[in-house]
Design a protein around this motif. Structure first.
Motif, PDB file in Angstrom:
ATOM      1  N   GLU A   9       0.391  -5.868   0.095  1.00 51.41           N
ATOM      2  CA  GLU A   9       1.762  -5.401  -0.004  1.00 51.41           C
ATOM      3  C   GLU A   9       2.647  -6.418  -0.706  1.00 51.41           C
ATOM      4  O   GLU A   9       3.565  -6.073  -1.420  1.00 51.41           O
ATOM      5  CB  GLU A   9       2.297  -5.088   1.394  1.00 51.41           C
ATOM      6  N   HIS A  15       4.140   1.649  -5.508  1.00 50.85           N
ATOM      7  CA  HIS A  15       4.472   2.319  -4.252  1.00 50.85           C
ATOM      8  C   HIS A  15       3.416   3.364  -3.910  1.00 50.85           C
ATOM      9  O   HIS A  15       2.957   4.093  -4.782  1.00 50.85           O
ATOM     10  CB  HIS A  15       5.842   2.984  -4.396  1.00 50.85           C
ATOM     11  N   ARG A  16       3.046   3.452  -2.659  1.00 52.46           N
ATOM     12  CA  ARG A  16       2.034   4.359  -2.105  1.00 52.46           C
ATOM     13  C   ARG A  16       0.601   3.900  -2.386  1.00 52.46           C
ATOM     14  O   ARG A  16      -0.339   4.517  -1.899  1.00 52.46           O
ATOM     15  CB  ARG A  16       2.197   5.789  -2.632  1.00 52.46           C
ATOM     16  N   GLU A  18      -0.471   0.727  -1.790  1.00 58.26           N
ATOM     17  CA  GLU A  18      -0.802  -0.453  -0.993  1.00 58.26           C
ATOM     18  C   GLU A  18      -2.081  -0.238  -0.185  1.00 58.26           C
ATOM     19  O   GLU A  18      -2.938  -1.124  -0.116  1.00 58.26           O
ATOM     20  CB  GLU A  18       0.358  -0.818  -0.056  1.00 58.26           C
ATOM     21  N   ASP A  44       6.278  12.841  -3.080  1.00 58.19           N
ATOM     22  CA  ASP A  44       7.380  12.058  -3.640  1.00 58.19           C
ATOM     23  C   ASP A  44       7.899  12.643  -4.946  1.00 58.19           C
ATOM     24  O   ASP A  44       8.936  12.215  -5.445  1.00 58.19           O
ATOM     25  CB  ASP A  44       6.920  10.616  -3.900  1.00 58.19           C
TER      26      ASP A  44
END
Length: 233
Positions: A9, A15-16, A18, A44
């Motif tokens: 992280e 994003h998403r 990780e 998203d």
């Protein structure tokens, strides 16, 4: 206080992605992580290009190479299924097959539960759900994730269903490989189901198609659980 973030992280992965990075570095099931991430990115509102770019950045960052075909396929399959599920909720018609959407069938049934049937009595005694499924792997030309081929087979089967149930029935796609028909329960129902089975076996030679009459639960909440079960199977 919040807990410390993991090494992945902190590395600045997209994003998403990780969890995908965690799976990749730990040697756990990376395909499962990709499937989850693909669905989350679809919710998203990410485009296909954004999903592929995020996946490539993650792989390049952690391995110095591009992701394999199986990884990309898993991610995009999850993305497409989630996106189609969202479209089904917005429309009365399934965009691939032309059948009524599962959401429309649920809405129609919920209306019947609310209003009852002034002529025939309670919904449970007046209506039934006829269900049939096209098995995902019974066509030798169909790849396991060939959604377009599967949708075309369902569309063809749906037209046959409208031949056997040609009145005001709602014929809808349920899940990825099933069709549900909301119909009145009368003395001709068994014969119409047999006609449908014969028609379907005509286009699936050597592979008998299972067609059955599903009794409706006593409540709308029970019907919602039934639809979820049918869609997942």
């Amino acid at each position: 206080m919040s807990e410390p973030r993991s090494t992945v992280e902190r590395s600045g992965l997209p994003h998403r992605l990780e969890a995908v990075g965690e799976a990749l570095t730990s040697g756990s099931d990376v395909l499962e992580a990709c499937a989850v991430a693909g669905g989350e990115l679809a919710r998203d509102g990410a485009s296909v290009a954004e999903v592929v770019d995020a996946l490539r950045v993650t792989w390049q960052e952690l391995t110095g190479s591009d992701p394999g075909l199986d990884v990309v396929q898993t991610m995009l399959t999850a993305w497409s299924e989630t996106t189609l599920g969202y479209l089904h909720q917005l429309s009365c018609e399934d965009p691939l097959t032309g059948l009524s959407s599962q959401a429309h069938l649920r809405s129609r049934l919920s209306e019947l539960y609310r209003l009852g049937d002034a002529v025939r009595g309670p919904v449970v005694g007046a209506y039934a759900l006829v269900v049939f499924g096209m098995r995902p792997g019974d066509d030798p030309v169909e790849a396991p994730v060939d959604h377009f081929t599967r949708a075309m087979r369902l569309a063809r089967a749906g037209e046959l269903a409208r031949t056997a149930f040609a009145r005001d029935e709602t014929v809808a796609r349920v899940g990825t490989h099933r069709v549900g028909i909301l119909t009145r329960r009368d003395e001709h129902l068994g014969r119409r189901v047999q006609v449908l089975r014969t028609l379907l076996e005509g286009v699936e030679p050597g592979s008998p198609v299972r067609v059955w009459i599903e009794g409706l639960p006593g409540t709308d909440a029970g019907a919602a659980m039934l639809f979820d079960e049918l869609a997942r199977a």
